[in-house]
Design an enzyme around this catalytic site. Structure first.
Site, PDB file in Angstrom:
ATOM      1  N   SER A  10      -4.662 -37.890  -7.766  1.00  0.00           N
ATOM      2  CA  SER A  10      -4.515 -37.103  -8.994  1.00  0.00           C
ATOM      3  C   SER A  10      -3.129 -36.484  -8.996  1.00  0.00           C
ATOM      4  O   SER A  10      -2.801 -35.666  -8.127  1.00  0.00           O
ATOM      5  CB  SER A  10      -5.568 -35.993  -9.038  1.00  0.00           C
ATOM      6  N   HIS A  35      -4.301 -41.375 -11.124  1.00  0.00           N
ATOM      7  CA  HIS A  35      -5.288 -40.564 -11.856  1.00  0.00           C
ATOM      8  C   HIS A  35      -4.551 -39.444 -12.604  1.00  0.00           C
ATOM      9  O   HIS A  35      -3.860 -38.629 -11.999  1.00  0.00           O
ATOM     10  CB  HIS A  35      -6.302 -39.977 -10.871  1.00  0.00           C
ATOM     11  N   ASP A  37      -4.872 -36.242 -15.060  1.00  0.00           N
ATOM     12  CA  ASP A  37      -5.792 -35.210 -15.554  1.00  0.00           C
ATOM     13  C   ASP A  37      -5.228 -34.564 -16.810  1.00  0.00           C
ATOM     14  O   ASP A  37      -4.236 -33.856 -16.755  1.00  0.00           O
ATOM     15  CB  ASP A  37      -6.015 -34.162 -14.465  1.00  0.00           C
ATOM     16  N   MET A  39      -5.774 -31.940 -19.745  1.00  0.00           N
ATOM     17  CA  MET A  39      -6.544 -30.719 -20.030  1.00  0.00           C
ATOM     18  C   MET A  39      -5.986 -30.023 -21.258  1.00  0.00           C
ATOM     19  O   MET A  39      -4.768 -29.996 -21.465  1.00  0.00           O
ATOM     20  CB  MET A  39      -6.460 -29.768 -18.833  1.00  0.00           C
ATOM     21  N   HIS A  68      -8.147 -39.252 -17.192  1.00  0.00           N
ATOM     22  CA  HIS A  68      -9.344 -38.403 -17.233  1.00  0.00           C
ATOM     23  C   HIS A  68      -9.130 -37.332 -18.297  1.00  0.00           C
ATOM     24  O   HIS A  68      -8.384 -36.377 -18.099  1.00  0.00           O
ATOM     25  CB  HIS A  68      -9.532 -37.797 -15.831  1.00  0.00           C
ATOM     26  N   MET A  70     -10.064 -34.224 -20.228  1.00  0.00           N
ATOM     27  CA  MET A  70     -10.879 -33.007 -20.247  1.00  0.00           C
ATOM     28  C   MET A  70     -10.482 -32.257 -21.512  1.00  0.00           C
ATOM     29  O   MET A  70      -9.869 -31.188 -21.476  1.00  0.00           O
ATOM     30  CB  MET A  70     -10.609 -32.188 -18.975  1.00  0.00           C
ATOM     31  N   MET A 139     -17.899 -35.299 -11.239  1.00  0.00           N
ATOM     32  CA  MET A 139     -17.081 -34.131 -10.885  1.00  0.00           C
ATOM     33  C   MET A 139     -17.770 -33.398  -9.740  1.00  0.00           C
ATOM     34  O   MET A 139     -18.909 -32.950  -9.867  1.00  0.00           O
ATOM     35  CB  MET A 139     -16.938 -33.181 -12.075  1.00  0.00           C
ATOM     36  N   ASP A 182     -14.561 -36.933  -8.052  1.00  0.00           N
ATOM     37  CA  ASP A 182     -13.328 -36.188  -8.332  1.00  0.00           C
ATOM     38  C   ASP A 182     -13.517 -34.704  -8.026  1.00  0.00           C
ATOM     39  O   ASP A 182     -14.344 -34.038  -8.651  1.00  0.00           O
ATOM     40  CB  ASP A 182     -12.994 -36.380  -9.819  1.00  0.00           C
TER      41      ASP A 182
HETATM   42  C1  DX5 Z   1      -9.992 -31.297 -11.739  1.00  0.00           C
HETATM   43  C2  DX5 Z   1      -9.353 -32.670 -11.787  1.00  0.00           C
HETATM   44  C3  DX5 Z   1      -9.158 -33.302 -10.461  1.00  0.00           C
HETATM   45  C4  DX5 Z   1      -8.343 -32.490  -9.487  1.00  0.00           C
HETATM   46  C5  DX5 Z   1      -8.612 -32.932  -8.098  1.00  0.00           C
HETATM   47  O1  DX5 Z   1     -10.288 -30.902 -13.025  1.00  0.00           O
HETATM   48  O2  DX5 Z   1     -10.140 -33.555 -12.563  1.00  0.00           O
HETATM   49  O3  DX5 Z   1      -8.668 -34.623 -10.586  1.00  0.00           O
HETATM   50  O4  DX5 Z   1      -6.989 -32.542  -9.755  1.00  0.00           O
HETATM   51  O5  DX5 Z   1      -7.889 -32.128  -7.238  1.00  0.00           O
HETATM   52  P1  DX5 Z   1      -8.260 -31.954  -5.697  1.00  0.00           P
HETATM   53  O6  DX5 Z   1      -8.311 -33.316  -5.096  1.00  0.00           O
HETATM   54  O7  DX5 Z   1      -7.161 -31.111  -5.193  1.00  0.00           O
HETATM   55  O8  DX5 Z   1      -9.601 -31.268  -5.661  1.00  0.00           O
HETATM   56 ZN    ZN Z   2      -9.646 -35.785 -12.679  1.00  0.00          ZN
END
Ligand code: DX5
Ligand code: ZN
Length: 224
Positions: A10, A35, A37, A39, A68, A70, A139, A182
């Protein structure tokens, strides 16, 4: 015989001042996916990156981009992420209002579609959509931030999903449906998630810790 576990770093834990170089570095270090993320400060309490950044990063690695989302709503942004170079587009069923329609939209753009389950979201939320999707993302932390602690109950959810995914896949003549986890993945939780049946591990903190010279060893250690 299961294929080796794939690793999806990520980039939330990468150095944002040099994201292009970070993406190239994880590709060179043996990552299987990138990956991303996304948001929106609304579906989750954090703001990260949008399609323009995905587009800018795309030339930095040949690996599939595992995006991903969110965000809520999802549908108005799907085409932009597809055009920016996403290969897999995963969203949360709560982002609504019609997850089945969103899946059709993603697939109509030639991309793989994934659904993600928050820690409090039951498997039943996606049960009837399993025949349509390419990936389930469990998750194992609440979405929004990297560096959180792995939630133990995720392991039972993974085991149950493995069983249901295999049943659907078999009915569909062996069509692959990946199971990805994840959040809070490190060498220790990775082992348990692999034993529970995941195909793909997302890892932010565990990939990027120690700086560029450590990425290859970090990724290899997670694969188990
Ligand atoms: C959280 C994300 C993850 C996150 C994982 O909302 O979807 O992908 O970045 O981070 P680590 O591996 O540090 O828990
Ligand atoms: Zn993620």
């Amino acid at each position: 015989m299961q294929q080796t576990t794939r690793i999806a770093p990520s980039i939330l834990s990468a150095d944002f001042a040099q994201l292009g170089a970070e993406v190239s570095a994880i590709a060179a270090a043996g990552a299987d996916y990138v990956h991303v993320d996304v948001m929106d400060g609304h579906f989750v309490p954090n703001l990260t990156i949008g399609p323009m950044v995905v587009k800018a990063l795309r030339p930095h690695a040949k690996l599939p981009f595992d995006v991903h989302l969110m965000i809520a709503p999802v549908d108005p942004y799907v085409a932009e992420f597809a055009q920016a170079g996403a290969d897999i587009i995963t969203f949360h069923p709560e982002a609504g209002p019609h997850p089945h329609r969103t899946i059709q939209l993603i697939k109509s753009l030639g991309k793989k579609a994934g659904l993600s389950l928050n820690p409090g979201t039951p498997i039943s939320a996606i049960e009837w959509l399993l025949p349509e999707i390419d990936l389930v993302l469990v998750m194992s932390v609440n979405p929004g931030f990297g560096g959180q602690r792995f939630i133990e109950s995720s392991l039972d959810k993974i085991k149950e999903l493995r069983r249901r995914i295999d049943a659907v896949s078999e009915k569909q003549g062996g069509r692959p449906i990946d199971l990805e986890v994840d959040g809070g993945i490190n060498v220790e939780t990775a082992k348990r998630a692999i034993a529970a049946g995941v195909d793909v591990l997302v890892a932010g903190t565990a990939t990027f810790q120690g700086g560029t010279s450590k990425y290859a060893a970090n990724i290899a250690a997670l694969r188990g």
